[in-house]
Design a protein around this motif. Structure first.
Motif, PDB file in Angstrom:
ATOM      1  N   LEU A  84       0.833  -1.204   0.000  1.00 33.48           N
ATOM      2  CA  LEU A  84       0.000   0.000   0.000  1.00 33.48           C
ATOM      3  C   LEU A  84       0.869   1.256   0.000  1.00 33.48           C
ATOM      4  O   LEU A  84       0.597   2.214  -0.735  1.00 33.48           O
ATOM      5  N   GLY A  88       1.042   4.338  -2.732  1.00 32.46           N
ATOM      6  CA  GLY A  88       0.850   5.744  -2.359  1.00 32.46           C
ATOM      7  C   GLY A  88       2.013   6.614  -2.770  1.00 32.46           C
ATOM      8  O   GLY A  88       1.825   7.722  -3.319  1.00 32.46           O
ATOM      9  N   GLU A  92       1.957   9.757  -5.400  1.00 36.42           N
ATOM     10  CA  GLU A  92       2.406  11.077  -4.962  1.00 36.42           C
ATOM     11  C   GLU A  92       3.559  11.580  -5.828  1.00 36.42           C
ATOM     12  O   GLU A  92       3.698  12.786  -6.058  1.00 36.42           O
ATOM     13  N   PHE A 100      -1.633  10.897  -0.523  1.00 37.24           N
ATOM     14  CA  PHE A 100      -2.290   9.588  -0.495  1.00 37.24           C
ATOM     15  C   PHE A 100      -3.141   9.433   0.763  1.00 37.24           C
ATOM     16  O   PHE A 100      -2.663   9.622   1.869  1.00 37.24           O
ATOM     17  N   LEU A 101      -4.401   9.142   0.580  1.00 34.68           N
ATOM     18  CA  LEU A 101      -5.412   8.967   1.643  1.00 34.68           C
ATOM     19  C   LEU A 101      -5.692  10.253   2.425  1.00 34.68           C
ATOM     20  O   LEU A 101      -6.371  10.223   3.457  1.00 34.68           O
ATOM     21  N   GLY A 102      -5.157  11.375   1.956  1.00 33.72           N
ATOM     22  CA  GLY A 102      -5.509  12.677   2.510  1.00 33.72           C
ATOM     23  C   GLY A 102      -4.848  12.996   3.840  1.00 33.72           C
ATOM     24  O   GLY A 102      -4.036  12.236   4.368  1.00 33.72           O
ATOM     25  N   ILE A 106      -8.014   9.047   8.339  1.00 34.98           N
ATOM     26  CA  ILE A 106      -7.557   7.839   7.639  1.00 34.98           C
ATOM     27  C   ILE A 106      -6.104   7.993   7.207  1.00 34.98           C
ATOM     28  O   ILE A 106      -5.280   7.093   7.384  1.00 34.98           O
ATOM     29  N   GLY A 107      -5.776   9.153   6.645  1.00 30.66           N
ATOM     30  CA  GLY A 107      -4.404   9.407   6.220  1.00 30.66           C
ATOM     31  C   GLY A 107      -3.438   9.418   7.392  1.00 30.66           C
ATOM     32  O   GLY A 107      -2.311   8.913   7.286  1.00 30.66           O
ATOM     33  N   TYR A 110      -2.866   5.859   8.503  1.00 29.96           N
ATOM     34  CA  TYR A 110      -2.024   5.202   7.487  1.00 29.96           C
ATOM     35  C   TYR A 110      -0.560   5.569   7.685  1.00 29.96           C
ATOM     36  O   TYR A 110       0.320   4.696   7.685  1.00 29.96           O
ATOM     37  N   ARG A 111      -0.261   6.847   7.882  1.00 28.95           N
ATOM     38  CA  ARG A 111       1.126   7.281   8.043  1.00 28.95           C
ATOM     39  C   ARG A 111       1.711   6.798   9.373  1.00 28.95           C
ATOM     40  O   ARG A 111       2.909   6.478   9.453  1.00 28.95           O
TER      41      ARG A 111
END
Length: 667
Positions: A84, A88, A92, A100-102, A106-107, A110-111
């Motif tokens: 994933l 991303g 980018e 990626f994923l804002g 959620i972003g 993810y980070r």
């Protein structure tokens, strides 16, 4: 983030990598197609969820070596998540201003996960490389006398160096790239580790930071494109083939169940496996799934007692042979060497006890024991090559239907003086007792049979034995590769048992249990088969046996391989021992991880191959170290082997079957 020129170069690199991967993948598929049979893809649909959980948790790796398994988990979980992450980063790099994923919840999550797993992977990989190259763990190699492909000893080291370096560069570059980005725009609470490192670059100019991001992008994602074609010929392709192994491996009733050979089909020219292409497709795929972790070797009773057998070396040799002769095999040509010449020595083939420990422990679902038994089949059936000591057992089974060569008229001598009904006297029993061959000859096994008969009589069980009509199940013939003899015995036994149609069969021998339960269905015999410890446990639970509890009994239970590992009967014998009040002390290797007594795989009928000690001596020493006064067993073969080891050790420990212990305390 990328310039137009970089985007064009990266796109061309992707196409070149895809083409190289395609060429290697096509060759692998052609090689697998050389194996017998076809995968059943319906199995993948049925198993998908369970396999997803198994692979996601890496549960099979944690059976042994907890800390290395955890380090491996750090790397594997990061690898999966990085599928994933890499997507991303690619997006980018190609889409200006894209996040990626804002920047929302959620972003942020993810980070955060990416940051944690990046550090975990770097730590795990560094520790694993230290384990291999600095501490030189002996668990990651095999003895010099074991047959290993000439390129393997150095090749595995080189492979580990290349893959380890790739992971450190790939993950490390991506992690540094994030730290450069954070240094330019301020700390990110959701990337605590990258933010910490970013402090090192606070004084850098914006130009330097942007240049750092470009360099780390190419190091992180560019190395993937260069590594992918190599990845397919390295041991790390197990990341793809391990899940496939779990999804597509043919269904087995037991890890020891073997495929039926059809001797009525005159078109078959090859029985067993002489060359790689004689194996099944799934046996070829095992070589690609192998992680080369040597766990199977670590639990192998033959290897642990100094024999030249290493199930790990067998799979490694297959894999390196594919790498060197893959093009030849893919073209449909015969392999240039036999399995005995490059994969496993003939001495190693006959050292296997068929205990199944290698199959049970393998974290990727490989079955090296199955290869060995298929090679035995070919040696015996195609070349008439086998240890000469087996000739007496074969002759006994051929002429008298048992490996001891005892005439059928003497099969009931063990029951003299006991009220043991035959099937002629009780034609519709609730339980058919398959006595087995051992009590007809071996005086020690007769004591077990007599004790069990006493238990059945005291409990009022309506049972019967086959008497003179009983013959060997053929287990020893099958494990020794004498498949035609097993075919004859199994066919005759199934015909007889189907006429009787017993509701349940009980046996005091796990080898008989395994064969009747798991091997005979292929011959049309489907029976409910239980071990005598299971029946005894039932009788105690039903109140049909009144026992005097003996709190003074200090015992350890030796799990027979074909009872525990092959048929998952672990609790019943222990519950029986608890019911007699025994103080049960477990050996370090017990249950599914029990160590073999040394009799399985037809070893009972031949001398062990050369080694530093007997398998039975190794196991007896482990039992003796518990301080127990009694070794409880549930198999006539284990009884013989451990008693012999006891005599050799001049020990006063008793070796008793569970039935004998119970018979002593019946009120």
């Amino acid at each position: 983030m990328l310039t137009t020129a970089e985007k064009i170069i990266f796109a061309l690199a992707i196409l070149a990598s895809i083409y190289a991967v395609y060429r290697v993948a096509e060759r692998i598929l052609r090689i697998l197609a050389r194996g017998h049979g076809k995968p059943d893809f319906d199995l993948a649909r049925k198993r998908f969820i369970s396999v997803l959980i198994k692979v996601g948790t890496l549960q099979p790796t944690f059976k042994i070596r907890f800390w290395p398994s955890l380090l491996h988990g750090f790397i594997a979980w990061a690898f999966v998540y990085y599928l994933l992450v890499n997507l991303g980063d690619f997006l980018e790099g190609y889409i200006p201003g894209f996040v990626f994923l804002g920047q929302g919840a959620i972003g942020n999550i993810y980070r955060f996960i990416a940051d944690i797993l990046s550090v975990a992977a770097l730590f795990g990989m560094a520790a694993m490389l230290m384990r291999r190259f600095v501490f030189k763990s002996p668990a990651l190699t095999t003895r010099q006398e074991v047959l290993l492909h000439p390129r393997a000893r150095a090749g595995i080291q080189r492979d580990s160096t290349i893959v380890g370096s790739f992971i450190l560069v790939h993950v490390g570059s991506r992690f540094l790239g994030q730290s450069f980005e954070i240094a330019g725009r301020g700390a990110d609470a959701w990337q605590p580790f990258a933010s910490l490192v970013a402090g090192l670059w606070r004084s850098w100019s914006e130009t330097a930071l942007i240049a750092g991001e470009h360099v780390t992008f190419w190091l992180a994602l560019g190395t993937i494109l260069g590594f992918m074609p190599y990845f397919l010929i390295s041991k790390h392709i197990h990341l793809f083939f391990a899940p496939l192994n779990f999804l597509l491996k043919p269904e087995r009733r037991s890890i020891g169940e073997l495929s039926k050979l059809d001797f009525d089909d005159e078109s078959i020219e090859q029985f067993g496996a002489t060359r790689l292409e004689d194996l099944g497709w799934e046996q070829l795929m095992d070589a690609y799934a192998c992680i080369m972790c040597y766990r199977c070797q670590e639990v192998c009773p033959a290897y642990n007692t100094g024999k030249v057998l290493s199930p790990a070396a067998l799979e490694i040799n297959k894999r390196y042979f594919f790498n060197s002769e893959g093009a030849r095999l893919a073209r449909g040509e015969p392999s240039s060497q036999t399995l005995i010449e490059f994969a496993i020595s003939e001495e190693a083939v006959w050292a296997c006890t068929a205990c199944g420990a290698c199959v049970d422990i393998c974290p990727v679902n490989n079955e090296p024991m199955r290869d060995i038994l298929d090679i035995r089949r070919a040696l015996v059936l195609m070349e008439n090559q086998f240890p000469k000591q087996l000739q007496a057992a074969f002759r006994g089974m051929e002429r008298q239907a048992n490996p001891w060569g005892v005439p059928p008229a003497e099969r009931m001598k063990w029951a003299e003086g006991l009220a043991v009904p035959t099937i002629d006297e009780v034609p519709e029993p609730e339980i058919l007792w398959w006595v087995g061959c051992a009590p007809a000859t071996d005086a020690r096994a007769q004591k077990t049979a007599r004790a069990f008969a006493e238990i059945l009589n005291k409990a009022g069980v309506k049972y019967a034995v086959l008497g003179e009509g009983e013959q060997c199940t053929g287990d020893s013939a099958r494990r020794a590769g004498k498949e035609d003899l097993f075919f004859a015995l199994a066919s005759a036994n199934v015909e007889m048992l189907n006429e009787i149609n017993p509701p349940r069969i009980v046996t005091t021998c796990p080898h008989c249990l395994h064969t009747l339960k798991n091997e005979y269905p292929a011959f049309g015999g489907n029976y409910t088969v239980i071990h005598h410890t299971q029946l005894i446990n039932e009788l105690i639970g039903a109140g049909k046996l009144k026992l005097k509890r003996d709190g003074a009994l200090k015992a350890t239970f030796h799990d027979p391989c074909y009872l525990g590992r092959h048929n998952q009967v672990i609790d019943a014998p222990r519950l029986v021992l608890e019911n007699v009040g025994a103080n049960l002390i477990e050996m370090p290797r017990h249950g599914m991880q029990s160590f073999c007594c040394g009799a399985g795989g037809a070893q009972m009928w031949k001398e062990e191959e050369h080694g530093v000690e007997r398998v039975s001596a190794n196991r007896f020493a482990e039992a003796q170290a518990t301080g127990a006064q009694t070794i409880a067993v549930g198999c006539p073969f284990c009884m013989v082997m451990l008693n012999d080891a006891r005599k050799d050790a001049n020990s006063e420990i008793e070796v008793l079957d569970v039935a004998e212990i119970v018979a002593q305390v019946i009120e």
